[in-house]
Scaffold this motif. Structure first.
Motif, mmCIF file in Angstrom:
data_model
loop_
_atom_site.group_PDB
_atom_site.id
_atom_site.type_symbol
_atom_site.label_atom_id
_atom_site.label_comp_id
_atom_site.label_asym_id
_atom_site.label_seq_id
_atom_site.Cartn_x
_atom_site.Cartn_y
_atom_site.Cartn_z
ATOM 1 N N GLU A 11 0.832 -1.205 0.000
ATOM 2 C CA GLU A 11 0.000 0.000 0.000
ATOM 3 C C GLU A 11 0.861 1.247 0.000
ATOM 4 O OE1 GLU A 11 -0.257 -2.520 2.002
ATOM 5 O OE2 GLU A 11 -2.291 -3.338 1.817
ATOM 6 N N SER A 12 1.877 1.190 0.860
ATOM 7 C CA SER A 12 2.731 2.360 1.006
ATOM 8 C C SER A 12 3.465 2.660 -0.308
ATOM 9 C CB SER A 12 3.713 2.089 2.145
ATOM 10 O OG SER A 12 4.742 3.010 2.114
ATOM 11 N N LEU A 13 3.986 1.584 -0.966
ATOM 12 C CA LEU A 13 4.714 1.785 -2.226
ATOM 13 C C LEU A 13 3.779 2.369 -3.291
ATOM 14 C CD1 LEU A 13 7.151 1.484 -4.060
ATOM 15 C CD2 LEU A 13 6.617 -0.927 -4.341
ATOM 16 N N VAL A 14 2.573 1.789 -3.370
ATOM 17 C CA VAL A 14 1.629 2.260 -4.387
ATOM 18 C C VAL A 14 1.268 3.730 -4.135
ATOM 19 C CG1 VAL A 14 -0.735 1.994 -5.264
ATOM 20 C CG2 VAL A 14 0.704 -0.020 -4.897
ATOM 21 N N LYS A 15 1.069 4.064 -2.852
ATOM 22 C CA LYS A 15 0.706 5.452 -2.523
ATOM 23 C C LYS A 15 1.844 6.411 -2.896
ATOM 24 C CE LYS A 15 -1.037 8.482 1.070
ATOM 25 N NZ LYS A 15 -0.154 9.573 0.632
ATOM 26 N N GLN A 16 3.076 6.023 -2.497
ATOM 27 C CA GLN A 16 4.219 6.901 -2.801
ATOM 28 C C GLN A 16 4.356 7.088 -4.324
ATOM 29 O OE1 GLN A 16 7.041 4.738 -0.029
ATOM 30 N NE2 GLN A 16 7.965 6.759 0.055
ATOM 31 N N LEU A 17 4.161 5.965 -5.024
ATOM 32 C CA LEU A 17 4.299 5.997 -6.482
ATOM 33 C C LEU A 17 3.247 6.922 -7.103
ATOM 34 C CD1 LEU A 17 5.944 4.473 -8.771
ATOM 35 C CD2 LEU A 17 3.943 3.012 -8.982
ATOM 36 N N THR A 18 2.010 6.736 -6.655
ATOM 37 C CA THR A 18 0.920 7.547 -7.197
ATOM 38 C C THR A 18 1.171 9.027 -6.904
ATOM 39 O OG1 THR A 18 -0.452 5.685 -6.521
ATOM 40 C CG2 THR A 18 -1.612 7.609 -7.366
ATOM 41 N N ASP A 19 1.570 9.309 -5.656
ATOM 42 C CA ASP A 19 1.841 10.705 -5.282
ATOM 43 C C ASP A 19 2.924 11.318 -6.152
ATOM 44 O OD1 ASP A 19 -0.035 10.379 -3.388
ATOM 45 O OD2 ASP A 19 1.324 10.358 -1.652
ATOM 46 N N SER A 20 3.886 10.498 -6.556
ATOM 47 C CA SER A 20 5.024 11.049 -7.309
ATOM 48 C C SER A 20 4.681 11.259 -8.792
ATOM 49 C CB SER A 20 6.221 10.096 -7.215
ATOM 50 O OG SER A 20 5.972 8.950 -8.027
ATOM 51 N N GLY A 21 3.644 10.588 -9.231
ATOM 52 C CA GLY A 21 3.261 10.710 -10.631
ATOM 53 C C GLY A 21 4.122 9.875 -11.563
ATOM 54 N N ILE A 22 4.966 9.043 -11.021
ATOM 55 C CA ILE A 22 5.838 8.196 -11.836
ATOM 56 C C ILE A 22 5.078 6.915 -12.208
ATOM 57 C CG2 ILE A 22 7.972 6.801 -11.784
ATOM 58 C CD1 ILE A 22 9.160 8.977 -9.981
ATOM 59 N N PRO A 23 5.165 6.474 -13.460
ATOM 60 C CA PRO A 23 4.438 5.248 -13.809
ATOM 61 C C PRO A 23 5.069 4.008 -13.161
ATOM 62 C CG PRO A 23 5.680 6.086 -15.700
ATOM 63 C CD PRO A 23 5.840 7.091 -14.602
ATOM 64 N N GLY A 24 4.227 3.014 -12.953
ATOM 65 C CA GLY A 24 4.664 1.788 -12.279
ATOM 66 C C GLY A 24 5.781 1.066 -13.008
ATOM 67 N N LYS A 25 5.859 1.202 -14.303
ATOM 68 C CA LYS A 25 6.872 0.435 -15.049
ATOM 69 C C LYS A 25 8.296 0.882 -14.734
ATOM 70 C CE LYS A 25 6.981 3.112 -19.347
ATOM 71 N NZ LYS A 25 7.123 3.001 -20.771
ATOM 72 N N ASN A 26 8.452 2.054 -14.100
ATOM 73 C CA ASN A 26 9.804 2.488 -13.724
ATOM 74 C C ASN A 26 10.269 1.862 -12.404
ATOM 75 O OD1 ASN A 26 8.991 5.608 -15.165
ATOM 76 N ND2 ASN A 26 10.547 4.208 -15.934
ATOM 77 N N ILE A 27 9.398 1.038 -11.840
ATOM 78 C CA ILE A 27 9.735 0.405 -10.549
ATOM 79 C C ILE A 27 9.582 -1.111 -10.670
ATOM 80 C CG2 ILE A 27 8.843 0.066 -8.185
ATOM 81 C CD1 ILE A 27 10.299 2.562 -8.220
ATOM 82 N N ALA A 28 10.502 -1.836 -10.055
ATOM 83 C CA ALA A 28 10.349 -3.287 -9.926
ATOM 84 C C ALA A 28 10.539 -3.651 -8.458
ATOM 85 C CB ALA A 28 11.373 -4.000 -10.789
ATOM 86 N N VAL A 29 9.977 -4.776 -8.066
ATOM 87 C CA VAL A 29 10.193 -5.250 -6.690
ATOM 88 C C VAL A 29 10.862 -6.619 -6.762
ATOM 89 C CG1 VAL A 29 9.072 -6.013 -4.567
ATOM 90 C CG2 VAL A 29 8.314 -3.929 -5.683
ATOM 91 N N GLU A 30 11.997 -6.746 -6.054
ATOM 92 C CA GLU A 30 12.679 -8.050 -5.987
ATOM 93 C C GLU A 30 12.303 -8.706 -4.675
ATOM 94 O OE1 GLU A 30 16.890 -7.758 -6.563
ATOM 95 O OE2 GLU A 30 16.663 -6.557 -8.388
ATOM 96 N N ILE A 31 11.726 -9.895 -4.784
ATOM 97 C CA ILE A 31 11.352 -10.615 -3.556
ATOM 98 C C ILE A 31 12.336 -11.747 -3.373
ATOM 99 C CG2 ILE A 31 9.528 -11.847 -2.355
ATOM 100 C CD1 ILE A 31 7.654 -10.654 -4.535
ATOM 101 N N THR A 32 13.045 -11.724 -2.256
ATOM 102 C CA THR A 32 14.032 -12.781 -2.052
ATOM 103 C C THR A 32 13.341 -14.112 -1.783
ATOM 104 O OG1 THR A 32 15.898 -13.561 -0.791
ATOM 105 C CG2 THR A 32 14.318 -12.210 0.379
ATOM 106 N N GLU A 33 13.932 -15.148 -2.363
ATOM 107 C CA GLU A 33 13.354 -16.478 -2.207
ATOM 108 C C GLU A 33 13.742 -17.098 -0.876
ATOM 109 O OE1 GLU A 33 12.910 -19.676 -5.801
ATOM 110 O OE2 GLU A 33 14.656 -19.774 -4.537
ATOM 111 N N ARG A 34 14.611 -16.398 -0.150
ATOM 112 C CA ARG A 34 15.162 -17.020 1.068
ATOM 113 C C ARG A 34 14.166 -17.106 2.199
ATOM 114 N NH1 ARG A 34 20.725 -14.609 -0.171
ATOM 115 N NH2 ARG A 34 21.627 -16.354 -1.283
#
Ligand code: C2E
Ligand code: CA
Ligand code: CA
Length: 515
Positions: free
Chosen positions: A356-379
């Motif tokens: 939620e926080s990432l989506v909110k920050q992203l929306t507030d910044s006006g930057i499109p989602g494609k400029n961001i990726a999330v790496e989820i560690t498999e560990r």
């Protein structure tokens, strides 16, 4: 939360530990010393002797009744007292006064040799005798051996020199002729060697007590044992609780320093470029958190685990994301195909408001989602894949790309790929390393991961790539996105800009911002 509670309670916890450790140590040491005292007594009475109890009691009585011998000289008086006592008390064989472990005076029965024929004194063995004075029934003999002078009164005339005699009631004194200081002082010890019965083969019990004191050896041992146990227990307890306190306080202080660091915006992303191995173009970068404190840069391994345990990972990530969004603008990447990857693990995604926080920050910044990726560690695992999927969909809905980090090392495998909205596998460094090692057994695993990704329709990124020959192999195998020291180490945003310019000049084929 639990950790915070604990750290706030450092002093109380250390205090409770101190008392607890003290009690445990004290009681166990005390029982050990009691046990040892009894063992010591028992070991000296391994020869089963009749009258042992009386012997001990008799000896104790004797010591209690010992007149003050302080100030008495061994030669005149003291040795007599000791010998007389030994002579009168059927249980005592020798009495002596000792100082600092050395006998200064001794009096008792003549050394006895035992053998199958009974007890007898071998005059020739023990005494090279100088006859001093003879009476009808008493012989005084003196023998010098080294600087020790023995003086014996033998209550019999029936012996001849060079022969053995039986003399159960002979007494002897012994002193050091070279020692001027033979006067008993308080603080000396008197030692009694018991002979338990007339007949027994005796080693004897040694009862050692402070001069004029009435406690037996065992009592003494036990009371000293108690003091010693209390001392050792106190030292152990204090040391342990100091260490514990130090650790807790240190932890508390690191946590509070992290909080302070958050207020001062000390957490910042370093960027490591992700490069297309075919033409050198920059595809994006991974944001790796650093703690910049007092001019020092701390890597994530030194603070992230503590941040996770203390609920600080959320605010730290928010700080990182805020800076990442600013840097995307500064880099001029907004709306291009270049992206910056942010790291998160399953716990963070499931238990915090990361998405939620990432989506909110992203929306507030006006930057499109494609400029961001999330790496989820498999560990760390997603325990509930369906719930995990729901959380991640909230990210992919706004165009954020999901990549599985450290692929091949952890829990996820096929199920992650099937259940989660994932686009990319980041192949872990341990598999990339096999490309440099000769004849490495893990190489087939690397090939299998690449094949698996291709067949599952997933992109791949190789991380931890350090050498050109690795790039060549990977590109040939279809892994085009390369990240590692072979191109650049993680660097601050400003440096990334100048690095890109230099890199662009070195790599003319690079198509900036296209991919
Ligand atoms: P990671 O996500 O696997 O990041 C790659 C790590 O490998 C980074 O270490 C990077 O500096 C290092 N590395 C990159 N290329 C090479 C190479 O060619 N050779 C070698 N030997 N190492 C290379 P770093 O920055 O210390 O990060 C360690 C881990 O901390 C990361 O592993 C990631 O799991 C975690 N981390 C970093 N930043 C964040 C963050 O903001 N949030 C979370 N949750 N975790 C983070
Ligand atoms: Ca990563
Ligand atoms: Ca990784």
């Amino acid at each position: 939360m639990r950790r915070l509670f604990l750290t706030d309670m450092s002093a109380t916890l250390a205090g409770i530990t101190c008392v607890f450790v003290f009690l445990v140590c004290f009681f166990s040491l005390r029982s050990t010393t009691s046990y040892l005292a009894n063992r010591a007594l028992a070991s000296q009475t391994t020869v089963m002797v009749r009258g042992l109890k009386e012997a001990v009691a008799g000896t104790r009585r004797e010591l209690e009744q010992l007149p003050s011998i302080e100030g008495l000289n061994c030669r005149d008086g003291l040795s007599n007292i000791l010998a007389e006592r030994a002579f009168q008390n059927p249980y005592i064989r020798w009495m002596s006064v000792e100082r600092a472990g050395e006998t200064i005076c001794r009096g008792g029965l003549v050394n006895r040799h035992t053998g199958p024929a009974g007890h007898f004194y071998r005059i020739d063995d023990v005494w090279s005798i100088e006859l001093v004075k003879g009476k009808s029934d008493v012989v005084y003999v003196i023998q010098r051996r080294g600087n020790v002078e023995y003086f014996a009164i033998l209550e019999t005339m029936t012996f001849e020199f060079e022969s053995s005699i039986d003399c159960p009631r002979c007494v002897a004194y012994e002193w050091d002729v070279d020692r001027p200081d033979l006067v008993a002082r308080s603080g000396d010890w008197s030692q009694v060697v018991i002979r338990q019965t007339e007949d027994a083969m005796i080693e004897g019990i040694r009862t050692r007590v402070a001069l004029g004191a009435s406690q037996s050896y065992v009592d003494k041992f036990q009371s000293r044992g108690r003091i010693l146990a209390a001392g050792i227990a106190a030292i152990v307890a204090l040391t342990l609780s100091f260490i514990l306190y130090g650790l807790l306080v240190r932890q508390t202080s690191v946590v509070s320093l992290m909080r302070q660091g958050l207020r001062r915006t000390e957490f910042l992303p370093y960027y490591q470029p992700i490069v297309d191995g075919r033409d050198g173009s920059v595809l994006g970068a991974e944001a790796l958190v650093r703690w910049s404190r007092r001019g020092k840069l701390l890597p994530p391994a030194q603070f992230l685990p503590l941040a996770e345990d203390n609920g600080l990972i959320g605010p730290i990530t928010e700080q990182i994301v805020k800076k990442v969004l600013e840097d995307i603008k500064a880099l001029g990447w907004v709306g291009t195909n270049r992206y910056i990857s942010i790291n998160a693990d399953a716990d963070q995604i499931m238990k915090t408001d990361f998405c939620e926080s990432l989506v909110k920050q992203l929306t507030d910044s006006g930057i499109p989602g494609k400029n961001i990726a999330v790496e989820i560690t498999e560990r760390s695992p997603f325990t509930d894949l369906a719930a995990g999927r729901d959380r991640l969909l909230c990210l992919t809905d706004v165009g954020i790309d999901i990549k599985i980090d450290d692929a091949g090392t952890g829990f996820g495998g096929f199920s992650y790929v099937q259940e989660l909205p994932v686009s990319t596998l980041k192949i872990d460094k341990i598999f990339i390393d096999t490309l440099r090692a000769q004849d490495d057994a893990k190489r087939p695993v690397l090939d299998a991961i690449i094949r698996f990704a291709r067949e599952s329709g997933l992109s791949t990124i190789a991380e931890g790539v350090e050498a050109n020959e690795q790039v060549d192999y990977l590109v040939k195998a279809g892994v085009h996105a390369i990240q590692g020291y072979v191109y650049a180490r993680p660097m601050p945003a400003e440096r990334l800009m100048s690095w890109m310019k230099e890199h662009e000049m070195e790599t003319p084929g690079m198509i900036a911002g296209f991919r």
